[in-house]
Design a protein around this motif. Structure first.
Motif, PDB file in Angstrom:
ATOM      1  N   ASN A  32       0.856  -1.140  -0.006  1.00  0.00           N
ATOM      2  CA  ASN A  32       0.153  -0.031  -0.054  1.00  0.00           C
ATOM      3  C   ASN A  32       0.781   1.242   0.065  1.00  0.00           C
ATOM      4  OD1 ASN A  32      -1.772  -2.009   2.137  1.00  0.00           O
ATOM      5  ND2 ASN A  32      -2.707  -1.151   0.115  1.00  0.00           N
ATOM      6  N   SER A  33       0.741   2.066  -0.735  1.00  0.00           N
ATOM      7  CA  SER A  33       1.367   3.470  -1.087  1.00  0.00           C
ATOM      8  C   SER A  33       0.395   4.477  -1.686  1.00  0.00           C
ATOM      9  CB  SER A  33       2.633   3.093  -2.132  1.00  0.00           C
ATOM     10  OG  SER A  33       3.401   4.338  -2.208  1.00  0.00           O
ATOM     11  N   TRP A  34       1.091   5.528  -1.274  1.00  0.00           N
ATOM     12  CA  TRP A  34       0.014   6.689  -2.019  1.00  0.00           C
ATOM     13  C   TRP A  34       1.117   7.675  -2.547  1.00  0.00           C
ATOM     14  CZ3 TRP A  34      -3.205   8.223   2.787  1.00  0.00           C
ATOM     15  CH2 TRP A  34      -2.374   8.483   4.080  1.00  0.00           C
ATOM     16  N   ILE A  35       2.206   7.281  -3.203  1.00  0.00           N
ATOM     17  CA  ILE A  35       3.122   8.219  -3.614  1.00  0.00           C
ATOM     18  C   ILE A  35       3.044   7.901  -5.317  1.00  0.00           C
ATOM     19  CG2 ILE A  35       4.373   8.639  -1.826  1.00  0.00           C
ATOM     20  CD1 ILE A  35       6.628   6.805  -3.223  1.00  0.00           C
ATOM     21  N   ARG A  36       2.159   7.427  -5.893  1.00  0.00           N
ATOM     22  CA  ARG A  36       1.922   6.941  -7.347  1.00  0.00           C
ATOM     23  C   ARG A  36       2.193   8.223  -8.105  1.00  0.00           C
ATOM     24  NH1 ARG A  36      -3.329   4.701  -8.655  1.00  0.00           N
ATOM     25  NH2 ARG A  36      -3.588   6.477  -9.935  1.00  0.00           N
ATOM     26  N   PRO A  37       3.033   8.286  -8.990  1.00  0.00           N
ATOM     27  CA  PRO A  37       3.152   9.557  -9.833  1.00  0.00           C
ATOM     28  C   PRO A  37       1.848   9.946 -10.441  1.00  0.00           C
ATOM     29  CG  PRO A  37       4.692   7.780 -10.370  1.00  0.00           C
ATOM     30  CD  PRO A  37       3.866   7.235  -9.356  1.00  0.00           C
ATOM     31  N   PRO A  38       1.661  11.285 -10.543  1.00  0.00           N
ATOM     32  CA  PRO A  38       0.128  11.881 -10.788  1.00  0.00           C
ATOM     33  C   PRO A  38      -0.223  11.544 -12.160  1.00  0.00           C
ATOM     34  CG  PRO A  38       1.670  13.722 -10.480  1.00  0.00           C
ATOM     35  CD  PRO A  38       2.586  12.330  -9.896  1.00  0.00           C
ATOM     36  N   GLY A  39       0.637  11.395 -13.228  1.00  0.00           N
ATOM     37  CA  GLY A  39       0.409  11.334 -14.468  1.00  0.00           C
ATOM     38  C   GLY A  39       0.305   9.505 -14.854  1.00  0.00           C
ATOM     39  N   ALA A  40       0.467   8.931 -13.857  1.00  0.00           N
ATOM     40  CA  ALA A  40       0.795   7.373 -14.237  1.00  0.00           C
ATOM     41  C   ALA A  40      -0.611   6.632 -14.480  1.00  0.00           C
ATOM     42  CB  ALA A  40       1.422   6.860 -13.072  1.00  0.00           C
ATOM     43  N   GLY A  41      -1.754   7.122 -14.131  1.00  0.00           N
ATOM     44  CA  GLY A  41      -2.823   6.435 -14.220  1.00  0.00           C
ATOM     45  C   GLY A  41      -2.880   5.365 -13.524  1.00  0.00           C
ATOM     46  N   SER A  42      -3.791   4.538 -13.235  1.00  0.00           N
ATOM     47  CA  SER A  42      -3.614   3.361 -12.150  1.00  0.00           C
ATOM     48  C   SER A  42      -3.335   2.110 -12.811  1.00  0.00           C
ATOM     49  CB  SER A  42      -4.951   3.439 -11.600  1.00  0.00           C
ATOM     50  OG  SER A  42      -6.040   3.201 -12.452  1.00  0.00           O
ATOM     51  N   ARG A  43      -3.138   2.073 -14.057  1.00  0.00           N
ATOM     52  CA  ARG A  43      -2.972   0.916 -14.816  1.00  0.00           C
ATOM     53  C   ARG A  43      -1.901   0.023 -14.422  1.00  0.00           C
ATOM     54  NH1 ARG A  43      -1.051  -0.651 -19.465  1.00  0.00           N
ATOM     55  NH2 ARG A  43      -1.953  -2.654 -20.089  1.00  0.00           N
ATOM     56  N   ARG A  44      -2.006  -0.919 -14.063  1.00  0.00           N
ATOM     57  CA  ARG A  44      -0.734  -2.010 -13.744  1.00  0.00           C
ATOM     58  C   ARG A  44      -0.069  -1.609 -12.538  1.00  0.00           C
ATOM     59  NH1 ARG A  44       2.286  -3.537 -18.964  1.00  0.00           N
ATOM     60  NH2 ARG A  44       0.245  -4.272 -20.183  1.00  0.00           N
ATOM     61  N   ILE A  45       0.123  -0.489 -11.958  1.00  0.00           N
ATOM     62  CA  ILE A  45       0.701  -0.077 -10.953  1.00  0.00           C
ATOM     63  C   ILE A  45      -0.158   0.183  -9.611  1.00  0.00           C
ATOM     64  CG2 ILE A  45       2.951   0.405 -11.993  1.00  0.00           C
ATOM     65  CD1 ILE A  45       2.609   3.377 -11.358  1.00  0.00           C
ATOM     66  N   GLY A  46      -1.314   0.209  -9.975  1.00  0.00           N
ATOM     67  CA  GLY A  46      -2.355   0.855  -9.094  1.00  0.00           C
ATOM     68  C   GLY A  46      -2.976  -0.222  -8.207  1.00  0.00           C
ATOM     69  N   ALA A  47      -3.605  -0.962  -8.644  1.00  0.00           N
ATOM     70  CA  ALA A  47      -4.357  -2.206  -7.877  1.00  0.00           C
ATOM     71  C   ALA A  47      -4.250  -3.322  -8.537  1.00  0.00           C
ATOM     72  CB  ALA A  47      -5.665  -1.579  -7.798  1.00  0.00           C
ATOM     73  N   SER A  48      -4.030  -4.579  -7.626  1.00  0.00           N
ATOM     74  CA  SER A  48      -4.090  -5.969  -8.294  1.00  0.00           C
ATOM     75  C   SER A  48      -4.301  -6.959  -7.161  1.00  0.00           C
ATOM     76  CB  SER A  48      -3.088  -6.136  -9.277  1.00  0.00           C
ATOM     77  OG  SER A  48      -1.930  -6.383  -8.603  1.00  0.00           O
ATOM     78  N   LEU A  49      -4.927  -7.933  -7.554  1.00  0.00           N
ATOM     79  CA  LEU A  49      -4.619  -9.002  -6.650  1.00  0.00           C
ATOM     80  C   LEU A  49      -4.381 -10.401  -7.350  1.00  0.00           C
ATOM     81  CD1 LEU A  49      -5.426 -10.158  -3.753  1.00  0.00           C
ATOM     82  CD2 LEU A  49      -7.851 -10.361  -4.790  1.00  0.00           C
ATOM     83  N   LEU A  50      -3.337 -11.113  -6.824  1.00  0.00           N
ATOM     84  CA  LEU A  50      -3.231 -12.326  -7.453  1.00  0.00           C
ATOM     85  C   LEU A  50      -3.293 -13.208  -6.303  1.00  0.00           C
ATOM     86  CD1 LEU A  50      -1.583 -14.385  -9.410  1.00  0.00           C
ATOM     87  CD2 LEU A  50       0.484 -13.635  -8.623  1.00  0.00           C
ATOM     88  N   VAL A  51      -4.030 -14.472  -6.614  1.00  0.00           N
ATOM     89  CA  VAL A  51      -4.354 -15.348  -5.684  1.00  0.00           C
ATOM     90  C   VAL A  51      -3.952 -17.004  -6.391  1.00  0.00           C
ATOM     91  CG1 VAL A  51      -5.917 -17.050  -4.249  1.00  0.00           C
ATOM     92  CG2 VAL A  51      -6.232 -14.336  -4.310  1.00  0.00           C
TER      93      VAL A  51
END
Lengths: 342, 342, 342, 342
Positions: free
Chosen positions: D225-244
């Motif tokens: 969990n982080s909240w320093i994602r670059p503003p222009g990055a969009g959430s794709r691929r580095i925003g949210a995912s779940l692998l089980v």
């Protein structure tokens, strides 16, 4: 009108979906279903606890009926649509409006004469991805449209189920035609089409139709429609996409991109639950078809014009007919039509 | 031949790349460069420590010269290619072979007469993704080819750099034509093309050309070529792709899929280092261009036939010419050609 | 040295690959192979037309031998490595350097004493995607590194083949450890690991090991390593990835992204030919392993230091040992090490 | 109850969304809003044409009020929730239930004593992708769960807006905790967490928290969990995912995969309109928040239990508290809790 009374004529795959939606949405009430296949009508009626009729005239006589969904086979929309309009019922017709411009025009005129709403189920209008595309073009930020590449390839199981009863252009191509003309705001004025028939010879229909398009605003495009997609392939990347290139920018839609993928020992299953006929967790239908039906019900209730206008639905029929004429005549076909998309 | 002595005629972007490759590969030795732009020749020569000539005839007279790379502008391949062949030098010609079938045939005949190897730089042959596609079709596991959708859209910066000196069909379309004919093993026998010109009016060239293709084996296809891709868009998904649908299966290539993506505060940079002109870490060129050049050098060294045959390279020129004729005449153009792809 | 004479000790999967590379590259010459499994040695030797030995000492006595590849099982690197160093042979050791820091240090010291080159086969250094990541961090444009998420999950077929002979941390985890420490330029100083064993009980090894990492520069990370990936899943998205978040930017690597996908009637096959052991079209090995081996050969030829330093390879062994100690002791384990990555 | 009368306490981002939903859905009616910031309350009230109160007690006294949404800051849920329960109002509390297990338990007990429904807004339960994951695990086709990797990294603009008022674990981590425990049907029994603070020093909060998780059923996991994602990055691929990963299969969710991408001259904008706060074309809210709110309203109307049980919401608070205790104490923290997820 508090709750719209809905009857469904033709309860195959799509008609059954609309019947279920009519029985679930708070603002609509399903009052009956009809299908020439008596057993099918009875089965759907029983499951949704409404009367079932083999003859749609009986359904049209039900007093609580305000609106009718026509989901009979593509080439059999005319008769029930005219009958419903004449009895003053509002109409949602599963796409295409008709399979000839003449039939389409007769339906439109009958609805105008009767003063009833007419909407055709062009589902992509309710896919938010296409909505974003529409807004992007309208914003002017992509400049003028230069070219378009539209793909719709469905699984071979669809071709087997339809068994030659419809053409691929009226089954699949019309989705893209409606979406493109709406998004770029300009009608097709010329088509050149070629086709190939290797897998579907038994049904006497083409495997794939590919077309060149010219739009009134000068843009050009290609259209790819096939129904021989390998059954295990999933729709991802080879199923459906739309690329539009403008003088200042571009967009690409891959609406069926999977957001969850299941990996089994011998298979991979990409899922797109947001577009499914049935919501995952709560036993209720959500997604684009629900949004489409809810829009129709709201237009009926409040007396508004549907975002798919009858004239736009007719235009898509005209373009699809021109594609099929180009295939028959092996030459470019020009189309004269008013721009009803601006 | 232990080491092949190589000279490069025309040291723009591609010629300079080949000169560097010739100086890096163990089996080749760069012996000189030539360019009508004297300063450019001198600069490249100095950086690679070889003699530079403004007149390619002087380069052709260098004793250690075994093979020549012709990387002059597209329409200026004929003269240096004939001169090199007449002096018995093996030839690698940057694609296209020529911009008219007539020029292409003259070059081929000159090479035959001189008994020298001729290869045209159709890079996609050396992209392993296309190699897998070729193998998949040959394996028979995809059945018969039904349809093809090929896209190559380059960034607008390329169109600005080229400034109307070449057409988009000979610049981009020829890549797809060569790859498709090779992969499916069947030549194009009819083309119908349309084009649009909104952004590139200043250079008097089309923005986009779109074509319908018929192949000898009955398959059909569409070709999309544009050079107005937004500069910041990256090539991903709207740059290049190839979809082939067969009666038993299908494949899709997106060769420029990014494998590393950099996210900056105001931008996203997808990278495809495996296709770059320069290897990341070691100062050496790797990737498809290196593999292409190494293949040519090996063919020269051991006397083998390049996997791009002269006749196949000529066929691509013939198809591109037919596309341009279809644009001029606004009608389908039939092509008679022997199948040199089986 | 014109051509480096190479012998390979241990010709399993990786050893055979290196033997083939040694026989294909222009600057190396395979002079023999050795394997305790006599039949296997003979088979590989015959196929590559070089002598085969059951006893590696005999291979070490071959006069033309300049360099040795040690590709014996992970825990059996010490003996052949020391023997080769003592005979003055340069060494490429398949990763890991060793399975204990002590063994690793003995090998390094023996090579120093003998004045021979030592390189460990940390392949990711030669994957251009990782090279771009390294450059991006060094450029400063991503700011300071904040956190890292590294995943390497291999197919269950690997676990079955290895049958408990190695641990997952030394088999898979060490790849990520080497890559991360190198890319961010800071060593791991603390690890906390947990594991789970449900599928691999028969081999008495863990299914998955997950670790928290602290780096000397203050960054933190997680490491995910598993070898129970479903066999049909392909490596895409659940196989390998690296996300690094910095104060100014971020990057993500998915090195095995497919660029061509084959769709068969009942299956989908994503391919990554650019990383395959064998080049598609020309019967030659290309890709990261070739680049790794070529780098070693060049370092031997010109007397340069490999980009994987012995001390860096040892550091990875130290971190992996600490992860396994943390698993045994169920507590965080601190690591004292000099920063050999800056 | 025909239409549920709804009041909203706290009209920041989420409260305003719920107020709009209450005024749009057919089965709910917005009767008023309250916010300690009088101007904000007035503005939202005016836009939705309902009374606005600075003091929530006044809102609670409105006669038509059946249910209350509590959307005050995370640590200020207790007071308004208790007050509402005591007045017999049903409660939808924006996640988290509370920021301490004690507060959470008091709210649950108050609701039980008052006999009112309590639901916490764990949105992922209403994301159909997570629903498919839940079904896949329950089907048994993936075998036993082995490991889990959950990522939620939000844009740095969120961290700036929140300015240290909440911790990242209660803001982001709790989403993943609720989803994982629900999907795999087993609670977390041990956590070990580490954190880093480089960018967010001014707010005295961590940039990133990373945790190891042990579940009651033996599975293990990592949480990023982080909240320093670059503003222009969009959430794709580095925003949210779940692998089980399971013993028989695996799944991966990337819920924010873009389905339409806009390419502008200097930027690329991937969009996920299906998850947006506002439907594209019709001025109505659709998507997961609508579905969540509609579910709450239906539970209130028909007297059903929400799919997020109060005990499950409390469990997520307990786990998040344990993560923060692990950060303070720098050691693993064990958690005793009944399994309320089976």
């Amino acid at each position: 009108m508090n709750q719209v009374g809905v009857g469904v004529i033709g309860v195959g795959l799509m008609g059954t979906l609309f019947a279920r939606l009519a029985s679930q949405l708070p603002d609509s009430k399903l009052v009956g279903v009809a299908d020439a296949d008596k057993d099918r009508a009875a089965k759907v009626g029983a499951s949704l606890r409404v009367p079932a009729y083999a003859n749609y005239s009986e359904l049209l006589a039900v007093p609580q009926l305000d609106a009718v969904v026509v989901a009979t086979p593509d080439s059999s929309h005319l008769e029930p649509a005219l009958a419903a309009a004449q009895r003053g019922k509002h109409l949602l017709i599963e796409k295409p409006l008709a399979t000839t411009p003449e039939d389409g025009l007769r339906i439109i005129n009958a609805c105008k004469a009767a003063g009833v709403r007419l909407m055709v189920g062009h589902t992509l209008r309710f896919d938010p991805n296409y909505g974003e595309a529409y807004k992007a073009i309208r914003s002017g930020k992509l400049g003028q449209v230069v070219h378009v590449n539209a793909r719709r390839n469905t699984a071979i199981s669809d071709a087997e189920r339809l068994a030659g009863r419809v053409t691929i252009t009226f089954y699949l191509g019309i989705h893209s035609i409606d979406a493109i003309q709406w998004i770029i705001g300009s009608p097709v004025v010329e088509v050149t089409a070629i086709s190939v028939r290797k897998a579907m010879t038994k049904y006497n229909v083409d495997d794939t139709v590919m077309s060149l398009l010219r739009f009134e605003n000068g843009a050009i495009g290609t259209l790819e429609n096939s129904w021989i997609r390998p059954p295990g392939a999933g729709s991802r990347r080879i199923g459906a996409s739309l690329l539009v290139m403008g003088t200042e920018g571009a967009f690409r839609i891959e609406p069926l991109q999977e957001c969850i993928t299941l990996y089994y020992p011998n298979s991979v299953e990409p899922l797109q639950p947001l577009f499914s006929f049935e919501n995952t967790a709560f036993g209720k239908i959500s997604g684009v078809y629900r949004d489409e039906f809810a829009h129709f019900i709201e237009c009926v209730r409040i007396g508004a014009s549907p975002i798919v206008s009858p004239e736009q639905a007719l235009s898509s029929v005209v373009v699809c007919s021109a594609i099929e004429q180009s295939l028959r005549d092996a030459r470019p076909v020009h189309i004269d039509q008013e721009n009803v998309f601006n």
